[in-house]
Each structure stands twice: as structure tokens, then as C-alpha cells.
Design a protein around this motif. Structure first.
Motif, short mmCIF file in Angstrom:
data_model
loop_
_atom_site.label_atom_id
_atom_site.label_comp_id
_atom_site.label_asym_id
_atom_site.label_seq_id
_atom_site.Cartn_x
_atom_site.Cartn_y
_atom_site.Cartn_z
N GLU A 118 31.92 44.80 48.04
CA GLU A 118 32.40 43.61 48.75
C GLU A 118 32.55 42.42 47.82
OE1 GLU A 118 29.59 43.11 51.90
OE2 GLU A 118 30.58 44.60 53.21
N ALA A 119 31.92 42.45 46.65
CA ALA A 119 32.04 41.36 45.69
C ALA A 119 33.45 41.37 45.09
CB ALA A 119 31.00 41.52 44.58
N ALA A 120 33.92 40.19 44.71
CA ALA A 120 35.24 40.07 44.08
C ALA A 120 35.18 40.63 42.66
CB ALA A 120 35.68 38.61 44.05
N VAL A 121 36.16 41.45 42.28
CA VAL A 121 36.13 42.18 41.02
C VAL A 121 37.32 41.81 40.15
CG1 VAL A 121 36.19 44.46 39.93
CG2 VAL A 121 34.88 44.12 42.04
N LEU A 122 37.05 41.35 38.94
CA LEU A 122 38.06 41.20 37.89
C LEU A 122 37.84 42.34 36.91
CD1 LEU A 122 40.33 39.65 36.42
CD2 LEU A 122 38.55 38.33 35.26
N ALA A 144 37.83 44.89 48.45
CA ALA A 144 37.40 43.55 48.09
C ALA A 144 38.48 42.89 47.23
CB ALA A 144 36.09 43.62 47.31
N PRO A 145 38.46 41.55 47.08
CA PRO A 145 39.41 40.90 46.18
C PRO A 145 39.31 41.49 44.78
CG PRO A 145 38.25 39.26 47.49
CD PRO A 145 37.58 40.57 47.76
N CYS A 146 40.44 41.85 44.20
CA CYS A 146 40.45 42.51 42.89
C CYS A 146 41.72 42.14 42.13
CB CYS A 146 40.35 44.02 43.04
SG CYS A 146 40.28 44.91 41.47
N LYS A 147 41.56 41.77 40.87
CA LYS A 147 42.67 41.51 39.96
C LYS A 147 42.40 42.26 38.66
CE LYS A 147 44.52 38.25 42.69
NZ LYS A 147 45.87 38.30 43.29
N GLU A 171 43.39 33.60 43.11
CA GLU A 171 43.92 34.42 44.20
C GLU A 171 45.44 34.50 44.18
OE1 GLU A 171 41.08 33.91 47.95
OE2 GLU A 171 41.27 32.08 46.78
N ALA A 172 46.07 33.52 43.55
CA ALA A 172 47.53 33.55 43.41
C ALA A 172 47.99 34.27 42.15
CB ALA A 172 48.08 32.12 43.41
N ASP A 173 47.04 34.67 41.28
CA ASP A 173 47.41 35.43 40.09
C ASP A 173 48.04 36.76 40.50
OD1 ASP A 173 46.45 33.53 38.36
OD2 ASP A 173 44.54 34.55 37.98
N PRO A 174 48.92 37.33 39.67
CA PRO A 174 49.40 38.68 39.96
C PRO A 174 48.23 39.66 40.09
CG PRO A 174 50.66 37.68 38.17
CD PRO A 174 49.51 36.76 38.45
N ALA A 175 48.43 40.69 40.89
CA ALA A 175 47.39 41.71 41.04
C ALA A 175 47.08 42.35 39.70
CB ALA A 175 47.83 42.78 42.04
N VAL A 176 48.11 42.58 38.89
CA VAL A 176 47.95 43.18 37.57
C VAL A 176 48.74 42.36 36.56
CG1 VAL A 176 48.37 45.21 36.13
CG2 VAL A 176 47.62 45.50 38.50
N ARG A 177 48.06 41.91 35.51
CA ARG A 177 48.73 41.31 34.36
C ARG A 177 48.58 42.28 33.20
NH1 ARG A 177 45.56 35.73 34.36
NH2 ARG A 177 44.06 37.05 35.49
N LEU A 178 49.69 42.77 32.69
CA LEU A 178 49.63 43.79 31.64
C LEU A 178 50.59 43.46 30.51
CD1 LEU A 178 52.32 45.75 32.03
CD2 LEU A 178 50.94 46.71 33.87
N TYR A 179 50.25 44.01 29.36
CA TYR A 179 50.99 43.76 28.13
C TYR A 179 51.83 44.99 27.80
CZ TYR A 179 51.65 42.07 23.29
OH TYR A 179 52.16 41.61 22.09
#
Length: 670
Positions: free
Chosen positions: A231-235, A257-260, A302-310
Motif C-alpha cells: 500500500e506504500a507509494a513505490v518509486l 499502490a501509487p508507483c512510478k 503524481e503528474a510524472d509519467p508512469a515510466v521515464r526511460l532512456y
């Protein structure tokens, strides 16, 4: 980068009492103003006093200077903590973490909100503890992590035994045999604690190898068993070159849960220090996460993209792996609707986007040395990335069944996990298969894009494997490791299939020949047509504090040498690493450590395979001089694995305690 240490209160030793009477050792970093603030927990077996100290100074002082408390805690039986080290990721470790979090939340310097962060072990247990739902734990930053201890960790890949099991096992063996610091636990107690650790020590790789299927042993601590428990938010953060890439995308896709997620070009390293470059301002990304979920501040995460990738340009082999050109892209969801699966087909004309018929059956019987040009399963990217990365693949291609496309007439951007479907037969009841996707430059250079491994007995299930019927064809599916890579115009795609892949994976017991039915062979490539509509995330340059002062007596070095025995058709791969010789000025402790790995095989004999790993570490002060030497080795016959190990510990060059291990473990569809 801050040039000076900020005004931070450093508590060198805080004891955390557990319900059963054991105490865990913590180092605390607290804001100088004494305010009650959220606390970040990092919970590791890697010795906070003299193992991760310099890294902790640079990272955790920065957090404390920016409004957070930090508790860096040694897991039981490691560093200065009491108790014993049972194994990796055991239930007791999680239980202890629940007590630690409760203790932290009740301290006057803590606001009651707690976050967990860490790379690798600390990334794993952050997720595992979050799945236990301690009330105070609100957020997690997990780096180079896994959601499945069997499928994506340093033991098995695709049901194949990977040699990292012994490299990592040798490392854990060494950590389990190291003493506490007498300056922390007392001159009258440290030897007693040290001896108890050695008396209790087990041969960790033997414990892991006793579970060759995905059984309850591996399910415990695998958060994929119930993603909804978190349930914790995960980066979640990681790199394309790391061994733990796939869980980045699995977590974003499956957590409720919130996840980016952030995925860069890096190896097994936090992205402010990761290689290949470019690095990012990881600590400020963490702070944005903590500010939102531990302090309730709207930081925009929360407005960041779900996935930021290179997405990396080209696929040249080393030495260009020190830096990868490319660009950042953001995806609002994962799987991303902007990515389509292009199906390419195998046949007599190579690899084509059009279906081919009457391709027939092709055969491959790879030399056991195929794979010698592979990357490490888990490159660390610590300035040695040129040695850890894959080199020119042409030698391995020569031992493989290869299918090439025509030269590309437009760039091909692959983002995600290619999926291979084959109909394959083997001449043995037990067989393994490696599949590589390469980019072949106009000059013939073959650069690895990604790869996958499959134990064909695990074709349908890692939990319930079944031997093959020799000669019978089976339909198999293999997802390769995810990748973000652009293949330029003029390059050709190459899919290379081999029946061995040493030294990354242990060979099957027999000399395997694979037959591939080309009429049922295809690969889905996740293609991104255009990035014009996608956001292009921007990261700052790395920030942090200067680490504590050290005196360098010898810089780290590493050599990798391959010896070929012409008469016996053998290959021996030696990796000798010296991690340096330095003194931590603040504690006046001099540390020397070395690692040696040796892999051996015969070109036509899989039963000649053997692995040996040795570790040495010493700690010296005017009043303290100890040395730990460990060894782990494995060989196999057709029916069993045979493991040996040893521990030798010394005080003032006199033997203090020793222990030897030997066992045989039946092969179970492996």
C-alpha cells in the motif's frame, strides 16, 4: 555536489531493541535543528560502520540536511548487530524490520512517518516489508530490485542456473563471517559474537541450490505473489544493463499502490553514480518522492509519467559502454499504447517481417564455450563497465544458429521486452537454450541488444518442470530482457540461438543438439514508431555531500583473463578484483579486500564445468587486526552438484576460527 559536510547530527551507534532481546546497530543522521521529521530507513547486511560508510556519508547526510532523519541499520548477524544471519530475505529479517520501523516512529526526532530505500538487498526488503504493511511505512524507493526471488535474482534465469549464484554466494559467505567492531560492541564481547557467527554459518549457495524449482522457499519474499499487499507509494529505479531490469516494468504494471519508474542505461548502481553515463540527480528525485508521501507536499510526482526511460542510440560493444548517447522519454502508462509489437519471422531467407513457409528444420550444437563474449549477468558499472559489458558477439555468433534481417532502411526503436516463440526439439531429456538479439553493423561488428535464457524442462512452469522427450518438438515462449535501444539505418537484426551459454549459465548435463522448426519460429519486437508525442523528462545533475575522508594506499584494479588449453580444448576464465587498500580517517580503520573468480569448461564436455570463488577482507587499526578468507566452489556430474566451501578467520595473523563445508545435491531438471 556539496563541497563540505552540512550541519548534521551524526549518531555513530544507536541500539534498537527487538522483542526477543536482540539489539540491532544503527547509525543515525539527524537534522541539526532537532526538528521532528520523517525518517528514511536503509536496512542492509553490508556493515554501516566500515562497509557502506562513505556512500552513506554522501547520501544520508544530504537527506538530513534537506529535512529528513535517516537510520542506517545493520541486519541481524552482520556489522555490529546482535543475532545471526540466517539467509537472505528471511521472514525473521522482515519481522525485525517491523520492530525497527515501530521504534523509529516513536523517537522524538521522528514525525511518525517512515520511508524505506535501498539498492539490491535494500531494494528487495523495502518491498518485502511494505507488503507486511507496517502503519508508519508510507513510501519506498527501491533500486535494482526484484518482485520474484526465483525468476529475477542472482540464482536462476529462465529456470537455468546462473553462475552469479556462486559469485553472490561467496560474497554473502564473506559478509556472514566478518566480526563486529570492538569499538562498537565492546572489547569483551566482539570475539564471542564473531565465533558465534562462524559456528552458525552455512554454505549459502548449497541452501539455494537445494531449491531448483520455484517452490515455497522462493515464493516467500516474492511480492509478485500478492502485489495488492503493498500500500506504500513505490518509486522503482534501475538500468538496462543491470540484471534486475524486468521487475521495473512488472511493478509499474501490477502494483495497485501509487508507483512510478525510472530506467536509465546503468548497471547495478544508484543512478547518481551509475555507469554507463549519463547520471541523474537521484537524491532530489528521492526527495520529491519523500516530500509528497512522507510530508504531504505537492511536488508534482503524481503528474510524472508512469515510466521515464532512456532510449539508447546504437548497440556498439565496449569500450563505448562508458557512456551511452540517447534520449529520455516519458510514458503515461505501462504497457504503453504507443508501443506496438512487430512480428518478425524466421526462415531460409533469415529474419523478415513477412511470414516464410517451408523453412524446414535447422540444427545447432553449440560449443560449451559459446557465451564467452557475454556481459556479466549483473554488471555493476563501477568504472569497470568495459570489462563487465558484452564485447563483439561474432565469436559467440559463430557457435549459434543465426538469423539475420536485411539492412534496416529506417531506424528501429525497440522499447520493452522482445518475445520469442519457437518449436524446438532436443536430443537430451535436459537441455538449455540462450537467445540473443544483436545489431550487426555494416562492418560486421555484432553488438548485443538483449538476451534471454530458458531451461527447456521449465518450458511450461518453473514450479513443475518436466524433462523433454528426446526428438519431440515442443512449442516454447521466451521473453527476452527488456531494452530501450535504437538500431540505426544500415544495421541488421540478428537473432542468435545457442544450446549453451557459459560462463553466465551452467550447462545441461549432456551435449545438447537443438532442432528448430522454422515454420513456427517468430519474434515480437516492441517497436516505438515515433517519440514526437511523448514528453522528454529532464533530470538535474547529481547532487550530494562529500563522503568522509580516506587515505588511499592502493587504487582498485580488476583483470580478466581467458586461458585456452589447446590439447584439452578447455577454457578457463579468471577474474581477479582488488577493491583497493584505504583507511577511513574518521574511524582509523584500514580495509583491504580482494575477490577471485575462476570459471572452467571444456569445449565439448559440459561435465567439465566448474566454478570457484575466493574472498579476502582485512580490517586493521592499532588495536584491531582481523582477516577473513572464504571460498565457495561447485562442480557437477550427470546426477549431482558437488559443492565445497571454507572459512578461515585470523586475529593478528593467528587462526581464530575455521569451518569447512561439503555437500552433494541432486540435479532436478537442471
Amino acid at each position: 555536489m556539496m563541497n563540505e559536510k552540512p550541519s548534521v547530527l551524526n549518531v555513530e551507534l544507536a541500539w534498537i531493541a527487538l522483542p526477543d532481546g536482540r539489539r540491532l546497530a544503527a547509525r543515525l543522521f539527524l537534522p541539526a535543528d532537532g526538528a521532528a521529521v520523517p525518517c528514511i530507513l536503509e536496512y542492509l547486511p553490508y556493515r554501516r560502520r566500515d562497509g557502506t560508510r562513505l556512500r552513506d556519508d554522501a547520501k544520508h547526510r544530504w537527506f538530513a540536511a534537506n529535512g529528513y532523519a535517516v537510520a542506517r541499520v545493520d541486519i541481524a548477524g552482520t556489522g555490529d548487530s546482535e543475532g545471526l544471519l540466517d539467509d537472505e530475505y528471511v521472514l525473521r529479517e522482515q519481522d525485525d524490520a517491523l520492530a525497527v520501523i515501530d521504534w523509529i516512529s516513536r523517537q522524538p526526532w521522528c514525525s511518525g512517518a517512515v520511508g524505506m530505500m535501498g539498492i539490491s538487498w535494500g531494494g528487495f526488503n523495502g518491498l518485502q516489508v511494505a507488503a507486511r504493511r507496517p502503519p508508519a511505512l508510507k513510501a519506498v524507493v527501491t533500486v535494482c530490485t526484484t518482485d520474484d526471488r526465483y525468476a529475477t535474482d542472482a540464482h536462476f534465469m529462465g529456470g537455468c542456473l546462473i553462475n552469479d549464484m556462486f559469485g553472490w554466494g561467496g560474497s554473502l559467505q564473506s559478509y556472514g563471517a566478518r566480526p563486529p567492531d570492538p569499538a562498537m560492541v565492546g572489547a569483551d564481547k566482539w570475539r564471542e559474537m564473531w565465533r558465534a557467527r562462524i559456528d552458525d554459518l552455512t554454505l549459502f549457495p548449497a541452501r539455494w541450490l537445494a531449491h531448483q524449482r520455484r517452490d515455497a522457499f522462493w515464493k516467500q519474499g516474492s511480492v509478485c505473489e500478492d502485489y495488492s499487499a503493498i500500500e506504500a507509494a513505490v518509486l522503482v529505479v534501475g538500468g538496462w544493463l543491470d540484471g534486475y531490469t524486468a521487475p521495473i516494468f512488472a511493478l509499474v504494471e501490477n502494483l495497485t499502490a501509487p508507483c512510478k519508474a525510472i530506467c536509465g542505461p546503468w548497471g547495478h548502481k544508484e543512478p547518481n553514480q551509475g555507469m554507463p553515463a549519463p547520471q541523474i540527480d537521484f537524491l532530489n528525485e528521492c526527495k520529491r518522492w519523500w516530500d509528497r508521501w512522507l510530508k504531504g507536499i505537492d511536488t508534482g510526482v503524481e503528474a510524472d509519467p508512469a515510466v521515464r526511460l532512456y532510449v539508447m542510440d546504437t548497440a556498439e560493444p565496449v569500450p563505448l559502454f562508458t557512456h551511452r548517447d540517447g534520449h529520455w522519454l516519458g510514458f503515461s502508462s505501462w504497457p504503453a499504447p504507443e508501443i506496438a509489437a512487430d512480428t518478425w519471422h524466421f526462415g531460409a531467407w533469415g529474419l523478415t517481417p513477412q511470414a516464410q513457409t517451408s523453412g524446414g528444420v535447422q540444427i545447432v550444437r553449440s560449443p560449451q564455450t559459446t557465451g564467452i563474449k557475454a556481459q556479466e549477468w549483473c554488471p555493476y558499472g563501477q568504472g569497470r563497465i568495459a570489462a563487465e559489458g558484452a564485447t563483439d558477439q561474432r565469436e559467440d555468433d559463430a557457435g549459434s544458429l543465426c538469423f539475420d534481417s536485411a539492412p534496416l532502411t529506417e531506424p528501429l526503436m525497440i522499447v520493452g521486452a522482445p518475445v520469442l516463440r519457437l518449436r524446438v526439439a532436443a536430443n537430451q531429456p535436459q537441455a538449455v537454450m540462450a537467445v540473443r538479439l544483436n545489431a550487426v553493423a555494416p562492418d560486421g561488428t555484432s553488438g548485443m541488444v538483449t538476451f534471454g535464457l530458458l531451461n527447456l524442462a521449465h518450458r511450461d512452469s518453473h514450479e513443475f518442470p518436466e524433462p523433454l522427450e528426446p526428438g519431440q518438438f515442443y512449442d516454447v515462449t521466451l521473453a527476452l530482457k527488456p531494452i530501450g535501444q535504437t538500431l540505426p539505418v544500415g544495421h541488421r537484426l540478428r537473432v542468435a540461438i545457442s544450446s549453451s551459454y557459459w560462463p553466465m549459465m551452467w550447462p545441461a548435463p549432456g551435449d545438447v543438439t537443438l532442432r528448430v522448426d522454422l515454420d513456427a519460429a517468430e519474434i515480437d519486437l516492441p517497436r516505438l514508431d515515433s517519440a514526437h508525442s511523448l514528453p522528454t523528462p529532464v533530470f538535474g545533475t547529481p547532487d550530494g555531500c562529500e563522503p568522509g575522508e580516506t587515505l588511499r594506499h592502493l587504487e582498485p584494479t580488476e583483470t580478466r583473463t581467458i586461458h585456452l588449453g589447446i590439447e584439452g580444448q578447455t577454457a578457463t576464465f579468471d577474474i581477479i578484483s582488488h577493491d583497493g587498500d584505504y583507511t577511513i580517517v574518521e574511524t582509523d580503520t584500514r580495509i583491504v579486500s580482494t575477490r577471485t573468480k575462476q570459471y572452467h569448461i571444456a569445449r565439448l564436455d559440459p561435465l567439465a564445468c566448474r566454478t570457484a570463488v575466493q574472498y579476502m577482507v582485512s580490517y586493521q587499526r592499532p588495536d584491531w587486526n582481523v582477516r577473513i578468507e572464504t571460498e565457495v566452489a561447485c562442480r557437477a556430474d550427470a546426477l549431482q552438484f558437488h559443492l565445497t566451501g571454507s572459512v578461515r578467520t585470523y586475529e593478528d595473523d593467528t587462526l581464530f576460527a575455521a569451518k569447512d563445508f561439503a555437500c552433494s545435491i541432486p540435479r532436478d531438471c537442471l
